[in-house]
Design an enzyme around this catalytic site. Structure first.
Site, PDB file in Angstrom:
ATOM      1  N   SER A 204      31.892  35.845  41.611  1.00  0.00           N
ATOM      2  CA  SER A 204      32.512  34.923  40.649  1.00  0.00           C
ATOM      3  C   SER A 204      31.709  33.652  40.386  1.00  0.00           C
ATOM      4  CB  SER A 204      33.914  34.544  41.118  1.00  0.00           C
ATOM      5  OG  SER A 204      34.779  35.626  40.878  1.00  0.00           O
TER       6      SER A 204
ATOM      7  N   LYS B 133      30.443  33.280  36.963  1.00  0.00           N
ATOM      8  CA  LYS B 133      31.312  32.800  35.876  1.00  0.00           C
ATOM      9  C   LYS B 133      30.855  31.426  35.373  1.00  0.00           C
ATOM     10  CE  LYS B 133      35.482  35.390  37.184  1.00  0.00           C
ATOM     11  NZ  LYS B 133      35.507  36.122  38.429  1.00  0.00           N
TER      12      LYS B 133
ATOM     13  N   TYR C 117      30.190  42.274  32.657  1.00  0.00           N
ATOM     14  CA  TYR C 117      30.866  41.391  33.620  1.00  0.00           C
ATOM     15  C   TYR C 117      30.403  41.721  35.056  1.00  0.00           C
ATOM     16  CZ  TYR C 117      34.682  39.660  36.578  1.00  0.00           C
ATOM     17  OH  TYR C 117      35.400  39.058  37.584  1.00  0.00           O
TER      18      TYR C 117
ATOM     19  N   TYR D 167      40.412  28.449  42.165  1.00  0.00           N
ATOM     20  CA  TYR D 167      41.656  29.176  41.881  1.00  0.00           C
ATOM     21  C   TYR D 167      42.897  28.471  42.447  1.00  0.00           C
ATOM     22  CZ  TYR D 167      37.938  32.617  41.399  1.00  0.00           C
ATOM     23  OH  TYR D 167      36.773  33.248  41.072  1.00  0.00           O
TER      24      TYR D 167
ATOM     25  N   VAL E  89      33.461  36.336  46.013  1.00  0.00           N
ATOM     26  CA  VAL E  89      33.953  37.177  47.112  1.00  0.00           C
ATOM     27  C   VAL E  89      32.857  37.737  48.018  1.00  0.00           C
ATOM     28  CG1 VAL E  89      36.190  37.859  46.132  1.00  0.00           C
ATOM     29  CG2 VAL E  89      34.142  39.185  45.581  1.00  0.00           C
TER      30      VAL E  89
HETATM   31  O1  DON Z   1      36.040  40.577  39.564  1.00  0.00           O
HETATM   32  C1  DON Z   1      35.806  40.846  40.733  1.00  0.00           C
HETATM   33  O2  DON Z   1      36.592  41.486  41.363  1.00  0.00           O
HETATM   34  C2  DON Z   1      34.553  40.371  41.462  1.00  0.00           C
HETATM   35  N1  DON Z   1      33.418  41.028  41.049  1.00  0.00           N
HETATM   36  C3  DON Z   1      34.378  38.900  41.408  1.00  0.00           C
HETATM   37  C4  DON Z   1      35.542  38.243  42.048  1.00  0.00           C
HETATM   38  C5  DON Z   1      35.213  37.007  42.782  1.00  0.00           C
HETATM   39  O3  DON Z   1      34.127  36.785  43.282  1.00  0.00           O
HETATM   40  C6  DON Z   1      36.356  36.073  42.960  1.00  0.00           C
HETATM   41  N2  DON Z   1      35.991  34.871  43.620  1.00  0.00           N
HETATM   42  N3  DON Z   1      36.199  34.410  44.652  1.00  0.00           N
END
Ligand code: DON
Length: 306
Positions: A62, A65, A188, A239, A257
Site C-alpha cells: 500500500s 498508493k 494495481y 487507515y 502489508v
Molecule cells: O490490496 C492489497 O491487498 C495489498 N496488495 C495492499 C494492501 C496493503 O498493503 C494495506 N496496507 N497496510
C-alpha cells in the site's frame, strides 16, 4: 548522543518486539522471515543512515498508493481527481468493502477502493504504457535508476484477490471505473509488487521532505500537489489507526502489508522501516514501535514543543 546514536538505540530497543505476524492472505508474503528488520533515514542532502537488514528487499504494497496518487495528481486537473476520490479518512480497514461519500466516490486514495479508482485514471490516460510511466516516475521519486516488480508476489496477489476483485466490480457498478476490472487490478497489483529496500524508500521520503524536489534539484511534485498528498497521508495513511498515529507520531506516513512504513519529517528526513510482522491494521508492529521511539527521541512530532 547524535542522531545516528539515538536511532541505533531506538532500533535496538524495537528489535525486542515480536508481536504481529506476516500477512497471511498473500501466500508469498506469509512465508517471509518475520525476523527481518531494517531502518533507513535519509536527510535533505541525500545522506542515508541505515541499521539492520538494510539490503532486505520487500514489496511496496500500500505504500505504492502514495506514488500512484502523485502520478495522477501530476497528470490530471484537481477537478478530474475530485470526481474519482475524496480526501476524507474512513476510520475503516484498508480493504473495507465499499463505502462511498456523499459525492459517490471512495473516501480517499490511501484505501484500496480509492487507489483502484486512481489506477483506473492512469490506464485511461496512458493505456498500455501505464506501468512503464509509473515505473519511470516512481524511480525518480525514489532516487534510483530503475524499479523492479516482484513477479512471484504479483502472481500470488492476483490469485488471492477475491476481496479486491469484489471492490473492483463494485466500483465498476458505480461507474467509477472506465476500464475492465481485471486490467485495473493487474496494474494495481503491479504497483503493490514493486520491490524496494529501506534505503530507496527513505530516499522517496526525502523527496517529499524536500518539498517534491529530487536530490539533483528536479521538481517532481508541484507545491499544490504536495500539500494535498501530505495532508491525505497524515489523515488517511494509517487507515483506522490514523488518529492514534497522528497523536503518537505526528508525521505523515504510509504502511504496507509487507511490513514497510514510509514516514516523512517535512524539511528534515525521509524515514523508512521494514519488519514483516504486521498487526490487524496491516501495519508493522516492530516498525510502528520503532517510529514512535525515534520520533520521540528526535523530537520530530509536529506538535512536540518540549
Ligand atoms: O490490496 C492489497 O491487498 C495489498 N496488495 C495492499 C494492501 C496493503 O498493503 C494495506 N496496507 N497496510
Amino acid at each position: 548522543m547524535n542522531i545516528a546514536q539515538l536511532a541505533e538505540k531506538a532500533f535496538q530497543e524495537a528489535s525486542k518486539i515480536t508481536s504481529g505476524r506476516t500477512a497471511i492472505y498473500i501466500p508469498e508474503l506469509a512465508k517471509v522471515n518475520g525476523e527481518l528488520f531494517s531502518m533507513s533515514i535519509c536527510d535533505l542532502e541525500g545522506e542515508v543512515f541505515s541499521c539492520g537488514d538494510s539490503e532486505a528487499r520487500f514489496t511496496l504494497q500500500s505504500i505504492s498508493k502514495v506514488a500512484v496518487y502523485l502520478l495522477a495528481l501530476e497528470n490530471f486537473s484537481e477537478e478530474e481527481i475530485d470526481i474519482k476520490v475524496g480526501v476524507e479518512p474512513t476510520g475503516d480497514v484498508f480493504d473495507s468493502i465499499i463505502k462511498l461519500d456523499e459525492y459517490q466516490r471512495p473516501f480517499n486514495p490511501m484505501i484500496n477502493a480509492g487507489a483502484i479508482a486512481i489506477t483506473d485514471l492512469l490506464i485511461t490516460k496512458f493505456g498500455d504504457q501505464a506501468l512503464e510511466m509509473s515505473l519511470e516516475y516512481f524511480a525518480k521519486l525514489f532516487g534510483c535508476e530503475e524499479l523492479k516488480i516482484n513477479e512471484a508476489v504479483f502472481t500470488s496477489e492476483m490469485q488471492t484477490a477475491s476481496r479486491n476483485r469484489a471492490l473492483g466490480h463494485l466500483l465498476k457498478g458505480f461507474e467509477l471505473l472506465d476500464n475492465p476490472v481485471e486490467e485495473v487490478l493487474k496494474l494495481y497489483f503491479k504497483h503493490c509488487s514493486i520491490e524496494v529496500n529501506t534505503e530507496s524508500l527513505s530516499r522517496f521520503g526525502a523527496t517529499l521532505a524536500r518539498k517534491g524536489i529530487s536530490e539533483n534539484g528536479e521538481r517532481l511534485i508541484s507545491a499544490v500537489n504536495l500539500r494535498r498528498l501530505m495532508s491525505v497521508m497524515l489523515s488517511c495513511g494509517m487507515y483506522n489507526y490514523a488518529g492514534q498515529w497522528i497523536y503518537e507520531v505526528g508525521l505523515p506516513a504510509k504502511s504496507g502489508v509487507s511490513g514497510g512504513i514510509l514516514t516523512v519529517a517535512p524539511e528534515n528526513f525521509g524515514i523508512a522501516v521494514y519488519s514483516p510482522r504486521i498487526n490487524q491494521d496491516g501495519c508493522s508492529e516492530r516498525g510502528a514501535y520503532l517510529l514512535k521511539k525515534l520520533v520521540h527521541e528526535l523530537k520530530l512530532h509536529v506538535y512536540d514543543y518540549r
